[in-house]
Design an enzyme around this catalytic site. Sequence first.
Site, PDB file in Angstrom:
ATOM      1  N   GLU A   1      13.495 -33.484  42.974  1.00 60.49           N
ATOM      2  CA  GLU A   1      14.461 -32.378  43.014  1.00 60.49           C
ATOM      3  C   GLU A   1      14.928 -32.043  44.432  1.00 60.49           C
ATOM      4  OE1 GLU A   1      12.990 -29.937  39.080  1.00 60.49           O
ATOM      5  OE2 GLU A   1      11.966 -29.501  40.953  1.00 60.49           O
TER       6      GLU A   1
ATOM      7  N   TYR B   1       3.733 -31.407  30.167  1.00 58.93           N
ATOM      8  CA  TYR B   1       4.017 -30.295  31.086  1.00 58.93           C
ATOM      9  C   TYR B   1       3.420 -29.003  30.508  1.00 58.93           C
ATOM     10  CZ  TYR B   1       6.588 -32.106  35.035  1.00 58.93           C
ATOM     11  OH  TYR B   1       6.907 -32.724  36.220  1.00 58.93           O
TER      12      TYR B   1
ATOM     13  N   ARG C   1       2.826 -22.419  44.451  1.00 57.55           N
ATOM     14  CA  ARG C   1       3.607 -21.278  43.930  1.00 57.55           C
ATOM     15  C   ARG C   1       2.731 -20.039  43.877  1.00 57.55           C
ATOM     16  NH1 ARG C   1       6.410 -25.506  41.659  1.00 57.55           N
ATOM     17  NH2 ARG C   1       8.493 -25.530  42.564  1.00 57.55           N
TER      18      ARG C   1
ATOM     19  N   HIS D   1      11.892 -29.256  48.268  1.00 54.67           N
ATOM     20  CA  HIS D   1      10.775 -28.317  48.058  1.00 54.67           C
ATOM     21  C   HIS D   1      10.041 -28.010  49.366  1.00 54.67           C
ATOM     22  CE1 HIS D   1      10.729 -28.004  43.631  1.00 54.67           C
ATOM     23  NE2 HIS D   1      11.162 -29.247  43.640  1.00 54.67           N
TER      24      HIS D   1
ATOM     25  N   GLU E   1       4.582 -21.434  38.790  1.00 56.35           N
ATOM     26  CA  GLU E   1       5.541 -20.345  39.038  1.00 56.35           C
ATOM     27  C   GLU E   1       5.184 -19.094  38.232  1.00 56.35           C
ATOM     28  OE1 GLU E   1       6.434 -23.483  38.514  1.00 56.35           O
ATOM     29  OE2 GLU E   1       8.353 -23.988  39.465  1.00 56.35           O
TER      30      GLU E   1
ATOM     31  N   ASP F   1       5.096 -26.428  48.926  1.00 54.96           N
ATOM     32  CA  ASP F   1       6.362 -26.223  48.208  1.00 54.96           C
ATOM     33  C   ASP F   1       7.136 -25.136  48.940  1.00 54.96           C
ATOM     34  OD1 ASP F   1       8.384 -26.109  46.050  1.00 54.96           O
ATOM     35  OD2 ASP F   1       6.891 -27.264  44.947  1.00 54.96           O
TER      36      ASP F   1
ATOM     37  N   TRP G   1       8.010 -38.304  35.541  1.00 51.47           N
ATOM     38  CA  TRP G   1       7.974 -36.932  35.012  1.00 51.47           C
ATOM     39  C   TRP G   1       9.212 -36.577  34.217  1.00 51.47           C
ATOM     40  CZ3 TRP G   1      11.054 -32.595  36.299  1.00 51.47           C
ATOM     41  CH2 TRP G   1      11.961 -32.777  37.354  1.00 51.47           C
TER      42      TRP G   1
HETATM   43  C1  ACM Z   1       8.703 -31.814  38.932  1.00 51.44           C
HETATM   44  O1  ACM Z   1       8.427 -31.282  37.841  1.00 51.44           O
HETATM   45  N1  ACM Z   1       9.655 -31.275  39.690  1.00 51.44           N
HETATM   46  C2  ACM Z   1       8.037 -33.003  39.406  1.00 51.44           C
END
Ligand code: ACM
Length: 645
Positions: free
Chosen positions: A353, A444, A173, A276, A492, A202, A419
């Site tokens: 995702e 996180y 990012r 991603h 990010e 990503d 996660w």
């Molecule tokens: C993640 O936080 N998308 C692994």
Amino acid sequence: MRKLTLLLLSVLASLFAFAQDTSLTIIPQPVSEQLTGGHFVLPASIVVEARDQKPLAHTLQDLKTHLSLPTGYSVTITSQPSPAATIRLVLNKTADNTLGAEGYTLSVTPKSVVIRANQAAGIFYGIGTLYQLLPKEIGSPVPVKKVSWQAPCVTITDYPRFSWRGIMLDVARHFSTKQEVKGFIDEMVQYKFNLLHLHLTDDEGWRIEIKSLPKLTTIGAWNVRRTGTFGTFDAPAANEPKDYGGYYTQDDIREIVQYAKDRFVDILPEVDVPGHSLAAVASYPQLSCTEGSENYRVRSGEKIMDWHKGGFTALIDNTLCPANERIYPFLDSVFTELAALFPFPYIHVGGDECAKNFWEKSDAVKQLMQQQGLKTMEEVQSYFEKRVEKIVESKGKKVIGWDEILEGGLAPNAAVMSWRGVAGGIAAAKLGHQVVMSPTTFVYLDYMQGDAAIEPPVYATLRLSTVYSYEPVPDSVDPKLIIGGQATLWSEQIYNVRHRQYMLWPRGMAVAEDFWSPKDKKDWNSFAHRVEAHFGRMDAEQINYARSMFDAIITPKKDVSAFDSITVDLSTEVAGLDIYYSFDNSHPDNFYPKYTSTLSIPKEAAWLKVITYRNGRPIGREIDVPIAELQRRVGVTGISIKPAD
Ligand code: ACM
């Protein structure tokens, strides 16, 4: 009598201060530590005896620099028996089984320091603990005068609870330069982390040179510079310069891997597929299900996904197409080059995702489902993951992926990084797979660490005390399958090193203790006290950190006794703080009302302002929150008309 009482109090206070000064402040908390009385003082000519120097080559050089730079003392390293050695580093001839591969014993007496370990990593960690016993200025990058370079005499036995103690750094990012990654490793190892997970690809960038696929870095590594709140930016126009980003050449990677190895850190590379993957698709559009119908651009922080309660959809196709045979030779090339660069046995293949809405519309995917008897999009992803596992294993490596790789059926040998809470980890362990714990709920570290009114904005909050409360082994699973865990630093909203440090420390210290220290040795009050000592160390090292643990916690609640209004509770993470507040827009100090119990909001008040003090001095930051914001947080409008009874 009054004088006598005062005298007694002052003696008690100084005894207490003495007790505090001499308490050990090691992080992560060792398995056992005993103060044995007295002090060891570094002499101006330090002699380090290490009989077996080969496995310690880098560690010895590092020790020499680390001791001589701040002190100005001379450091001589010898492999000869030296009865007068200041520091003796001993690799055990016969292994001490309690210490394992990374443990050590450390004995500090008035005469000398002795560190013993089975392997070089243990010596390295023992030295790390020794630094923490010396004055904080030992971390200074410049010489420091007028410091008494002494350490309390101790006996320590120490070894880790888990063998996998990692941090994930998202270099996709916002890119981190090679030098910044080395600095990151230097910070990690102070807290005995041994694994750096590099999130290398990503939507916003492909960060590693793949010689057989040059466009991944000529195109995929670059986007348009944007600053502000990532995720809200305008889509870049076609003519805007794509000069923001960067990548590691293969020589850079070799250098980073060696730098890490010298400090007993492994590097886990991640290539995040099949979702991603916009940087890859922008470089090679033929990898998607939608070639020809989309204008793929490496993302610059504009909105490309729609997140909603029931899930998410991609607004632009950022996926590799499992039904497109061209992706498999592509991945073969990527994993061939990756496997040659990274000695660590695992490669992380992402899997998180992955939006399925473009797959759902693809004729090729429909055909694949028919051919393979796949019923759901999750099974389509599982088909992909199983083929990926075969490719990775053909390069002599093992697969690890985010917990979505469980959906639709887990590849036979894959390890899972849990996660989305701990459920994925539990499910994988119950299937007999190895698990690395990295739940959003506890580790996180891209989340805010205090009140949203004062922290740089992110969509969730994770306070230091919550990180510290984490117990990595869930009930009901075989503990042997939980091989460890890691924090994540998604980037990010992290644009620079100073902010990266602010997000990582002190929460990284809590993660270190979660995964190193014995469960029964963890104690929040002790940890909070030790963290404060480490703030001083970080100041000396010029590393940034967050002091959010000293801020007040503001908890609005719906007022059950009054229609459409709220009350507010105030509290703190750290014990022993006082909270002062105002509702009149002015800045509170310790002459303002002190919080003692739940607050009602005065009818016309527009702001709540709070600040914490300790022993009469401000310690936390002032937090100013509009009352309307507090109402919003609990779904109260404050403007409703009371319905007729
Ligand atoms: C993640 O936080 N998308 C692994």
